[in-house]
Every structure is written in C-alpha cells, then in structure tokens.
Scaffold this active site. Sequence first.
Site, PDB file in Angstrom:
ATOM      1  N   ASP A 121       0.783  -1.199  -0.032  1.00 16.11           N
ATOM      2  CA  ASP A 121       0.004   0.077   0.045  1.00 16.11           C
ATOM      3  C   ASP A 121       0.920   1.373  -0.132  1.00 16.11           C
ATOM      4  OD1 ASP A 121      -2.812   1.024   0.561  1.00 16.11           O
ATOM      5  OD2 ASP A 121      -1.605   1.782   2.351  1.00 16.11           O
TER       6      ASP A 121
ATOM      7  N   GLU B  87       1.279  -0.411  -5.010  1.00 14.71           N
ATOM      8  CA  GLU B  87       0.427   0.734  -5.194  1.00 14.71           C
ATOM      9  C   GLU B  87       0.795   1.636  -5.393  1.00 14.71           C
ATOM     10  OE1 GLU B  87      -3.596   3.119  -3.660  1.00 14.71           O
ATOM     11  OE2 GLU B  87      -1.787   2.325  -2.332  1.00 14.71           O
TER      12      GLU B  87
HETATM   13  C1  NOJ Z   1      -4.366   3.474  -0.428  1.00 11.55           C
HETATM   14  C2  NOJ Z   1      -5.558   2.593  -0.091  1.00 11.55           C
HETATM   15  O1  NOJ Z   1      -6.391   1.979  -1.295  1.00 11.55           O
HETATM   16  C3  NOJ Z   1      -6.652   3.567   0.356  1.00 11.55           C
HETATM   17  O2  NOJ Z   1      -7.984   2.877   0.769  1.00 11.55           O
HETATM   18  C4  NOJ Z   1      -6.132   3.986   1.885  1.00 11.55           C
HETATM   19  O3  NOJ Z   1      -7.049   4.918   2.495  1.00 11.55           O
HETATM   20  C5  NOJ Z   1      -4.917   4.725   1.769  1.00 11.55           C
HETATM   21  N1  NOJ Z   1      -4.003   3.661   0.855  1.00 11.55           N
HETATM   22  C6  NOJ Z   1      -4.156   4.826   2.878  1.00 11.55           C
HETATM   23  O4  NOJ Z   1      -3.668   3.540   3.663  1.00 11.55           O
END
Ligand code: NOJ
Length: 562
Positions: A206, A248
């Site tokens: 993430d 991501e």
């Molecule tokens: C990316 C995630 O997809 C999202 O849902 C989240 O709020 C942020 N990262 C922070 O962790």
Amino acid sequence: MQERSKVPTWHHDAVIYQLHIKAFRDSNRDGFGDFRGLLEKLDYIAELGVTTIWLLPFYPSPLKDDGYDIADYCGVHPNYGTLEDFKEFLAAAHARGLRVITELVINHTSEQHPWFQRARIAPKGSPERDFYVWSDDANRYAGARIIFTDTETSNWSWDPVAQQFYWHRFFSHQPDLNYDNPAVLEAVLDVMRFWLRLGVDGLRLDAIPYLVEREGTNCENLPETHAILRTLRAAMDAEFEDRIFLGEANQWPSDVRPYFGEGDECHMAFHFPVMPRMYMAVAKGDRTPIVDIMAQTPPIPEGCQWAIFLRNHDELTLEMVTDEERDYMYAQYAKDPRMRVNVGIRRRLAPLMDNGRKEIELMHALLMSLPGSPVLYYGDELGMGDNVYLGDRNGVRTPMQWSADRNAGFSSVDSAALYFPVVVDPPYGYQTVNVEAEERTPSSLLHFVRAIVKLRRRYRAFARGTFEPLAPENRHVLAFLRRYDDEVILCVNNVAHHAQYVELDLSEFDGWRPIELWSGNGFPKIGALPYLLTLNTRDFLWFKLEPPGGARRLDAASPVGS
Ligand code: NOJ
C-alpha cells in the site's frame, strides 16, 4: 492445490478478484462479513473463473480508514474472525487452486498501534520515538502534496503527549513510519515474514511512493524508498518461493516503472493512468486517450506484469490526468458534487455507465484485453450500484448482493445492525441485482463476466502478449494485436455510441483467417487490401488470426456474449 515454483510466474496469467471480508458474507449475524462467511462463498469466486483473491485489510484496527489504519499487524480484527479462520480460508482457497494476496500497509500505522503509543511517551530522539517522523516545525517537507484533500489541511499533526508534530501522508490518525530508523525496516520485515510463512501468495504494498521523506523534494518515489523495496524483495526471494509483490503507486507510467526496478522490486504494479482513460475514451467515443497512455507506458522487466482495473474500493482517482481531463471526467461522470471525493469520483462501474449493458460489457472487454492482469472489484460482476450518501469512499463498499432475501442474503441480522445498508433503490436494488437472480438468468451480466474471464484465460496472448495498436482512420475504433509465440489475437472495439465501420491494415496477415472467439466462426480471409469490419454501438470483436492451413473455425466459447 498449486505447486510452488521457485520463481513466480502465476501473476502473469492472473485474474484477480478484489473483496472486503466485511462486505462479503456475515456468518455470525453481527452485521459484518467474516472469514467463515467468505469460506461459504469460495465456490462462487472459483466459479467466476478468477485465479486470485485480493483481500482488503482485515487486521485489528479502529477502522477509521476501513482497516488501512492498522493497530496490530499480525492479527485478525475480531469482527472478521480469528487467525485460525484465516488459515482455514487460505487452505480452502489453495485447495481450489486460488491464490491469495493480502495487504502489507507499511507507510503508516493507526495512531492506536502500540508502536505509536510507545513513541509518544518515549524521550525525543530515542529509538522508540523515532519509529515515526516527528518535528518541532510543521513547515518541514513543504514540497509534499496533501492526498486526502477533503479531510486534511496539512501532512503534520500536533501530538499533545509527545509535544511534537508527527508526519502523515493520509489521515491524521495514520502516522507515517520512519524508515530512517533501521529498526522500523526490521519490524516490517518481520510482519512480511509472518504472513508469507502462513502461506499468503502475494502482498499488495500500500502507498509505496511515500515511504521516505527528504527536504526539498515532493517526498515521493525517492531513491531511498526504492532501496527499502529492494531490501524487502531480497528477503522475500531469499526466504520464500513463488510469492509476489503488487505495488500501489498512483503515479505516471514513467514514475511507476522504477517500482519494478531491474526485476528486483515489485513483480506487479497497478497501471493507474490507463484506468480513467478507458472511461474517457468511452465518454468521448474516441480511442485517443487509451492509445496515448499506452504509448507513454515503458516496457517492464521480464518477470513483471501490470495490474489493470476499472474500479476498486477507493474513489475513481483523477490524479493521473491533466486539469482539463479532470474537468471533463467530472462533467461526464460526477455531475452531482456528492459523487466526488478528494481528487476523484466515488461511484461504481454500473452507475458510471448509466447502467448501459453494452457499455459495461465494453469496459470489461477492455479490462480483459489490454496488457496486464485484470482486477475485478466485488459486486461489479453483478452490476451493483453505489450509495453516494455514505461518507468518504464507503458508497462503493456496501454489502455483496447474494439474493432477494433479507439484507440481500448477506446477513440475517436486523437490517439496522448492518455495517452499512444494502443498496435498495432501483435499478440497482438487491431485489433484482443479486447473484441468485443472475445465476438463474443466462443473459445476465454475471454470466457474461464468467464467460469473458474464461475466454481470456483460454488465450495466453491476452496475459503475456505484445500490445500493437493499429491506426485505422476511424478514431471511434480502438484496434490492437496481442501476440505471444504463435498466437495472434486481434481486438477491435467500437468505443463510440453509434455503429461504425473500420478498415484495418492487416496486410502482414495476407492469406490468414480471423476466427471470432465467442462464436468460433471463421470470418473472410485477410487479403492485401484493408480489412473491413462493421461494429454496432459499443461493440467489441475478438479474433484469433489463423495462418493459411490453420483452423477454419474454433469451438464456441459460450452462448453468452455480444
Ligand atoms: C491506499 C488505499 O487503497 C486507501 O484505501 C487508503 O485509504 C490509503 N492507501 C491509505 O492507507
């Protein structure tokens, strides 16, 4: 059950189904989905034809950011079950040949995490305090943008206990970990090992662009961040077989490319910029946005693969478009301001397409045929709607619609006790949009999605092939070849609302025969002259090109399709 190979290859051919435990199936009548409920529904997922399940965060958490605010990295939130339940789910998924990707959220924790609670009371400069990024001056790192523009006004928040500001790229209750402290990396490596030892096949990393901060930069994509990723990857490769990282990084293709490293960082990364451009192409009825972004997409190292998607649990992000394109997207797809959040649109696929069946099918066709492993978001295979009256991004996180029974068959608890209400209003209400009804109806979207997933998986060129756009004069038509070994697939999409004809230069295949993949029907042979095709509104055609002497027809894929 799948064998583990030393070096993973499965991600190249993956079709990923993304879901939230909370939203899938409640087995114990507490209003929240849980692992035991997911177990009950595993056959449904296998039946979809997908190869991999991606689970959103399920760890102990105050759930202020739907679990991306983690309070304990190595546990299961009691709403969702126990670690034993998780293990049972994993074994059952593996028994069905399904891989499982979970979340490794390493940029930040919840403020409730014991590391943060310890840090606030530890002396300034101590290793415990230094697990997070602190400052006496809230003007440091002024070059870093704010991501959650609707809620946050600064990346610093004051902590009255520590008597210092702490750094957070997301919500103020999500302090960022400090990777300048080597103990942090050690602790995160242990978390990674914990889940890999349990047998998880992949980890979604993430928010990876933001791991490290440096003055005078925008604090994104820094070399130090890449060094951290290489360390994680080296440890994973040294100690485990057949596992992958899915990064991501919501960035332009040229900035995402480094996250593959030299094949020594992520195995997969989301292709964020192509996503809004699929919507743009369909709104404009013009292939240009897709062709342009694909032209800007650099090649990636061997062993790596893109992940592409239409929707996910977040807003349809418009960070990777120009200001003009963003205005266009809002005007087309989010006329009501309630449909907007942060820099994006909080709606599901079906409502975005005004519930147009042809449009929804075309979007799936793009998803299944453009380069990268497709990621399906739970419920979109049914054409589920959203609820823009729920706050934040929650409107696209409502309970899965299983049947016309109470609470859409998601839970038998009192409706008032559900974590969020089910969607009830027409045309997306659970009374008609649900698994049971769609299973019974051969022409349903669910049957179409099952069929297109299966069709894609029959031909490896979709997963591994080249991407060779053709340049017909008619810009309403997006046509491209996917080539892998001897397999040549031709995809032709009418992204416009009206019928089109197109002349394709296929002279390279003079004497070959296109065979349409859904029906198995042979089309007229290709000659030296342009190849003429006609397409009805939002139509797509997929062909296998057979060399002279090859098959004259193929087995039909399925009775369903356009
Ligand atoms: C990316 C995630 O997809 C999202 O849902 C989240 O709020 C942020 N990262 C922070 O962790």
